[in-house]
Scaffold this active site. Structure first.
Site, PDB file in Angstrom:
ATOM      1  CB  CYS A   1      -0.913   0.007   1.227  1.00  0.00           C
ATOM      2  SG  CYS A   1      -1.951   1.488   1.326  1.00  0.00           S
TER       3      CYS A   1
ATOM      4  CD  GLU B   1      -2.091  -1.672  -3.548  1.00  0.00           C
ATOM      5  OE1 GLU B   1      -1.156  -1.502  -4.349  1.00  0.00           O
ATOM      6  OE2 GLU B   1      -1.931  -1.843  -2.331  1.00  0.00           O
TER       7      GLU B   1
END
Length: 232
Positions: A2, A102
């Site tokens: 992340c 993402e």
């Protein structure tokens, strides 16, 4: 991994959601990146927001700058890593967010950004750990990182890891110094896919300087060069 998230909510919304006080002002953030100073709630101060740098320096690395690479830790090995074990036991934190990004790899050189939120697009908290260290000027800095886990079905279509999103009922337990290791580890699981939403966003999110609402808008899948892709 992340590496970007959003927190485009007001100070009042943050205080109401987490029942904690924030001294000073806070402006909504659309494209948060490592090394930035960001609000967290810690085991030491669960009722008041602190501002820590994203990118932790392990306690064995003295007088080091905030790391741009060390921004996540795998939850599966958090109790085994010497560099993180102490933080996991004593220095846990909640990292408020309302979305994260993402990138889906389409080819060897092509990646498409996606945003993930809760289905209601409300606020939530990543599970994190924090560290305190002294920089080369003798100043005390505080840093944090985000714990990651295996992806749920939704995130897994884009990336092989996802941040640990805590259930709301687990947030107080995560900050409670009396929670057992067994209780804490049980919280480090993928958030249910059916309670999340995702959509492709503009490659504007690739640049840290683009911290505007434009990076959150749903688009047709585009690669990092702004070209529309056939696969989303």
């Amino acid at each position: 991994m992340c590496g970007r998230y959003s927190l485009n909510k007001s100070k009042i919304e943050l205080e109401e959601r987490f029942q904690a006080e924030m001294l000073g002002d806070f402006k909504p953030r659309f494209n948060i990146a490592p090394t930035q100073l960001l609000p967290v709630l810690t085991t030491d101060s669960p009722k008041g927001f602190s501002f820590f740098y994203w990118g932790i320096t392990p306690d064995f690395a003295k007088n080091k700058p905030v790391s741009q690479k060390l921004i996540n830790a795998r939850s599966e090995t958090i109790t085994q890593k010497v560099s993180f074990k102490s933080s996991f036991e004593k220095r846990r934190c909640l990292i408020p967010a309302n979305g994260f990004f993402e990138w889906k790899r389409i080819g060897k050189k092509t990646k498409t950004p996606y945003r993930f939120t809760l289905s209601d697009e409300g606020l939530f908290a990543f599970a994190g750990i924090w560290e305190e260290y002294e920089n080369d000027k003798g100043e005390t800095n505080h840093t944090f990182l985000i714990l990651t886990t295996e992806p749920n079905k939704n995130v897994g279509e884009v990336h092989d890891r996802m941040p640990v999103i805590l259930r709301k009922e687990d947030e107080k337990k995560w900050l409670d110094n009396y929670s057992t290791e067994e209780q804490l580890i049980a919280m480090l699981r993928p958030f249910p896919a059916e309670e999340m939403s995702s959509y492709p966003v503009s490659p504007l999110v690739n640049s840290v300087s683009n911290d505007t609402a434009a990076v959150l808008r749903k688009t047709s899948p585009m690669d990092q060069f702004g070209n529309y892709t056939l696969f989303g």
